[in-house]
Design a protein around this motif. Structure first.
Motif, PDB file in Angstrom:
ATOM      1  N   ARG A 213       0.820  -1.211   0.000  1.00 46.99           N
ATOM      2  CA  ARG A 213       0.000   0.000   0.000  1.00 46.99           C
ATOM      3  C   ARG A 213       0.854   1.261   0.000  1.00 46.99           C
ATOM      4  N   SER A 214       2.125   1.147   0.410  1.00 41.83           N
ATOM      5  CA  SER A 214       3.000   2.319   0.442  1.00 41.83           C
ATOM      6  C   SER A 214       3.940   2.387  -0.749  1.00 41.83           C
TER       7      SER A 214
ATOM      8  N   PRO B 140       3.927   0.244  -3.904  1.00 41.04           N
ATOM      9  CA  PRO B 140       3.517  -0.818  -4.836  1.00 41.04           C
ATOM     10  C   PRO B 140       4.482  -0.990  -5.996  1.00 41.04           C
ATOM     11  N   GLU B 141       5.080   0.110  -6.480  1.00 38.49           N
ATOM     12  CA  GLU B 141       5.949   0.024  -7.647  1.00 38.49           C
ATOM     13  C   GLU B 141       7.198  -0.806  -7.387  1.00 38.49           C
ATOM     14  N   ARG B 142       7.666  -0.871  -6.137  1.00 34.74           N
ATOM     15  CA  ARG B 142       8.865  -1.640  -5.827  1.00 34.74           C
ATOM     16  C   ARG B 142       8.619  -3.138  -5.994  1.00 34.74           C
ATOM     17  N   PHE B 143       7.383  -3.565  -5.875  1.00 33.84           N
ATOM     18  CA  PHE B 143       7.090  -4.991  -5.935  1.00 33.84           C
ATOM     19  C   PHE B 143       6.993  -5.525  -7.358  1.00 33.84           C
ATOM     20  N   VAL B 144       6.899  -4.630  -8.337  1.00 32.55           N
ATOM     21  CA  VAL B 144       6.880  -5.097  -9.724  1.00 32.55           C
ATOM     22  C   VAL B 144       8.216  -5.744 -10.077  1.00 32.55           C
ATOM     23  N   GLY B 145       9.313  -5.055  -9.762  1.00 37.28           N
ATOM     24  CA  GLY B 145      10.623  -5.607 -10.044  1.00 37.28           C
ATOM     25  C   GLY B 145      10.900  -6.880  -9.268  1.00 37.28           C
ATOM     26  N   LEU B 146      10.470  -6.931  -8.018  1.00 38.08           N
ATOM     27  CA  LEU B 146      10.671  -8.125  -7.209  1.00 38.08           C
ATOM     28  C   LEU B 146       9.899  -9.309  -7.789  1.00 38.08           C
ATOM     29  N   ALA B 147       8.667  -9.069  -8.185  1.00 32.13           N
ATOM     30  CA  ALA B 147       7.866 -10.143  -8.764  1.00 32.13           C
ATOM     31  C   ALA B 147       8.487 -10.639 -10.065  1.00 32.13           C
ATOM     32  N   ARG B 148       9.009  -9.706 -10.869  1.00 28.11           N
ATOM     33  CA  ARG B 148       9.671 -10.105 -12.114  1.00 28.11           C
ATOM     34  C   ARG B 148      10.914 -10.948 -11.813  1.00 28.11           C
ATOM     35  N   ALA B 149      11.694 -10.538 -10.819  1.00 32.40           N
ATOM     36  CA  ALA B 149      12.878 -11.314 -10.448  1.00 32.40           C
ATOM     37  C   ALA B 149      12.501 -12.710  -9.979  1.00 32.40           C
ATOM     38  N   ALA B 150      11.345 -12.832  -9.351  1.00 29.13           N
ATOM     39  CA  ALA B 150      10.876 -14.140  -8.893  1.00 29.13           C
ATOM     40  C   ALA B 150      10.384 -15.016 -10.037  1.00 29.13           C
ATOM     41  N   GLY B 151      10.322 -14.452 -11.253  1.00 33.72           N
ATOM     42  CA  GLY B 151       9.909 -15.222 -12.419  1.00 33.72           C
ATOM     43  C   GLY B 151       8.452 -15.085 -12.768  1.00 33.72           C
ATOM     44  N   LEU B 152       7.783 -14.079 -12.217  1.00 38.38           N
ATOM     45  CA  LEU B 152       6.350 -13.912 -12.461  1.00 38.38           C
ATOM     46  C   LEU B 152       6.103 -12.982 -13.652  1.00 38.38           C
ATOM     47  N   PRO B 153       5.037 -13.228 -14.426  1.00 43.82           N
ATOM     48  CA  PRO B 153       4.736 -12.407 -15.614  1.00 43.82           C
ATOM     49  C   PRO B 153       4.013 -11.119 -15.214  1.00 43.82           C
ATOM     50  N   VAL B 154       4.771 -10.050 -14.995  1.00 39.52           N
ATOM     51  CA  VAL B 154       4.166  -8.829 -14.459  1.00 39.52           C
ATOM     52  C   VAL B 154       4.298  -7.633 -15.397  1.00 39.52           C
TER      53      VAL B 154
ATOM     54  N   THR C 283      12.281   0.258  11.910  1.00 39.95           N
ATOM     55  CA  THR C 283      12.491   1.663  11.559  1.00 39.95           C
ATOM     56  C   THR C 283      12.628   1.888  10.060  1.00 39.95           C
ATOM     57  N   THR C 284      13.026   0.871   9.307  1.00 36.03           N
ATOM     58  CA  THR C 284      13.181   1.040   7.863  1.00 36.03           C
ATOM     59  C   THR C 284      12.081   0.345   7.064  1.00 36.03           C
ATOM     60  N   ASN C 285      11.048  -0.123   7.738  1.00 36.72           N
ATOM     61  CA  ASN C 285       9.921  -0.680   6.992  1.00 36.72           C
ATOM     62  C   ASN C 285       9.285   0.439   6.170  1.00 36.72           C
ATOM     63  N   PRO C 286       8.920   0.188   4.915  1.00 36.58           N
ATOM     64  CA  PRO C 286       8.449   1.279   4.048  1.00 36.58           C
ATOM     65  C   PRO C 286       7.103   1.865   4.453  1.00 36.58           C
ATOM     66  N   ARG C 287       6.346   1.124   5.235  1.00 41.28           N
ATOM     67  CA  ARG C 287       5.054   1.636   5.696  1.00 41.28           C
ATOM     68  C   ARG C 287       5.064   1.675   7.219  1.00 41.28           C
ATOM     69  N   PRO C 288       4.769   2.826   7.815  1.00 42.27           N
ATOM     70  CA  PRO C 288       4.727   2.892   9.281  1.00 42.27           C
ATOM     71  C   PRO C 288       3.748   1.874   9.843  1.00 42.27           C
ATOM     72  N   ALA C 289       4.052   1.397  11.051  1.00 44.96           N
ATOM     73  CA  ALA C 289       3.190   0.385  11.663  1.00 44.96           C
ATOM     74  C   ALA C 289       2.993   0.708  13.136  1.00 44.96           C
ATOM     75  N   SER C 290       1.746   0.837  13.527  1.00 42.21           N
ATOM     76  CA  SER C 290       1.398   1.065  14.932  1.00 42.21           C
ATOM     77  C   SER C 290       1.280  -0.285  15.646  1.00 42.21           C
ATOM     78  N   ARG C 291       1.134  -0.212  16.941  1.00 44.52           N
ATOM     79  CA  ARG C 291       0.928  -1.452  17.702  1.00 44.52           C
ATOM     80  C   ARG C 291      -0.310  -2.188  17.203  1.00 44.52           C
ATOM     81  N   ALA C 292      -1.380  -1.457  16.925  1.00 47.45           N
ATOM     82  CA  ALA C 292      -2.617  -2.093  16.457  1.00 47.45           C
ATOM     83  C   ALA C 292      -2.412  -2.758  15.096  1.00 47.45           C
ATOM     84  N   GLU C 293      -1.654  -2.097  14.212  1.00 47.34           N
ATOM     85  CA  GLU C 293      -1.423  -2.680  12.889  1.00 47.34           C
ATOM     86  C   GLU C 293      -0.521  -3.913  12.970  1.00 47.34           C
TER      87      GLU C 293
END
Length: 414
Positions: A325-326, A328-342, A395-405
């Motif tokens: 959700r924070s 999304p564009e970074r996951f296109v390259g990762l999915a392609r590296a994993a061998g997925l048709p993206v 601290t370096t997770n791309p999306r902030p996360a609260s205790r509830a999340e």
């Protein structure tokens, strides 16, 4: 090899094979105003590279090297081989084998006492991440004193530590090249993260032969750990072009070769590629750091002494969906590296495809689907959510996360 001779040309000139095809990994380039600092040890990689261990230890100034390992590596015969190589250089190694999975604070304390008693010098670890983390703990105490738990956090190591030589026997932890040391605080039943440039070893020797003696479950767990390192470092807030290439390559290699190490455990081609995946994932995450998967996994491991890579395998698909959700564009390259048709696929869809792909891979190598299968209960979730917030990896997770999340992520994975 005798002291003072150079490493063999075959080892030094060995090139990494079967790296991802150029079209799988998009080129990374730094903006003109970006300065990137990349940390790495001297790396010796390749079949029979263990033979360089004696020379490397002597070159680091060893006279009484302190060898940290565990009973499984001793039983596999690799410790005897290492001791022979060290003695051939005229060294007098001191052996310490009392390390368990998820190394404990009291194990580090006892190892350090033995280190001082033996008047040892260079620290050599041979084994998985637990052996290497315990060895790093001894190094920290040798140079700085106090208690190992005093050094939790980032850059708490003020004084120099002894030289370190790391020899991994698994295909995933990356501890042989990283600036991380993970130790279990047994009183609080949490893992503490010690991080700092001082913890990057001086020399890393990766010999794929050592991977052939791993138990099947450990092979699966460490392979998924390497995959998690690659994915988390690529989407980390601290990612950079130099780390990105290693991250993408590691993801491609794990997705192409991990299953084959399970179905064809004696095939050295796949072992070598997983050894390379582990090494490159380690180089990626020590420079780009990690994210919520590791922050959460450390807590489960500390609470239940559960296998780290297995916990990662359970949590990673959930964290991929959360982080998409924070960035999304970074996951296109990762999915392609994993061998997925993206090609032409939106980032959020690519992330969903990657999460499903990771889960199928975990299924194929025998990793449980739920945290409940590892012993986590509903009553553990509050504690796990609180302690996760203190982990440096968050601290370096791309999306902030609260205790509830964080609590909701644990609930989804339960």
């Amino acid at each position: 090899m005798t002291a003072g001779t150079a490493p063999t040309t075959a080892v030094m000139a060995r090139s990494w094979e079967a790296t991802p095809r150029p079209e799988q990994v998009p080129p990374a380039s730094a903006p003109l105003d970006q300065v990137v600092k990349f940390q790495a040890p001297e790396v010796v990689f390749g079949h029979n590279s263990l033979e360089e261990a004696g020379y490397s230890a002597a070159r680091l100034g060893a006279r009484r090297p302190f060898v940290v390992t565990d009973p499984g590596i001793v039983e596999a015969g690799w410790v005897d081989a290492l001791l022979r190589l060290l003695r051939a250089e005229g060294l007098a190694p001191v052996l310490w084998t009392d390390v368990t999975p998820n190394p404990k604070d009291h194990e580090v304390r006892r190892a350090y006492e033995r280190y001082v008693e033996a008047e040892a010098d260079v620290i050599v670890a041979i084994g998985g991440g637990s052996c290497m983390d315990a060895a790093k703990g001894v190094a920290v105490l040798s140079g700085n004193g106090g208690d190992i738990l005093d050094y939790a956090g980032i850059d708490q190591i003020a004084r120099p530590i002894p030289p370190m030589l790391m020899i991994p026997s698994t295909s995933g932890t990356g501890a042989d090249v990283s600036q991380f040391c993970i130790v279990t605080d047994t009183d609080r039943r949490v893992k503490i993260t010690i991080m700092g440039r001082a913890l990057v070893p001086d020399v890393s020797i990766t010999d794929p032969r050592l991977l052939t003696t791993m138990p099947e479950a450990l092979n699966a767990a460490t392979g998924l750990d390497a995959l998690t390192h690659g994915i988390e470092s690529y989407v980390s807030l601290a990612h950079n072009p130099l780390a990105d290439g290693h991250a993408m390559s590691s993801v491609a290699l794990v997705c192409r070769h991990l299953r084959s190490t399970v179905t064809h455990p004696a095939a050295m081609e796949h072992r070598a590629m997983m050894a390379q995946a582990s090494l490159q994932a380690g180089l990626a995450f020590t420079n780009a750091i990690l994210g919520a998967t590791h922050a959460m996994s450390h807590q489960v491991g500390g609470l239940l002494d559960a296998p780290h890579g297995v916990v990662n395998g359970v949590l990673l698909p959930h964290v991929i969906r959360y982080n998409a959700r924070s960035v999304p564009e970074r996951f296109v390259g990762l999915a392609r590296a994993a061998g997925l048709p993206v090609d032409g696929v939106p980032g959020d869809v690519a992330a969903e495809m990657l999460a499903d792909h990771v889960r199928r891979l975990a299924d194929d190598v025998g990793v449980p689907r739920r945290l409940r299968d590892l012993g986590v209960t509903d009553t553990d979730l509050d504690t796990l959510s609180v302690t996760t917030l203190d982990d440096a990896c968050l601290t370096t997770n791309p999306r902030p996360a609260s205790r509830a999340e964080i609590h909701a992520l644990f609930r989804e994975a339960l």
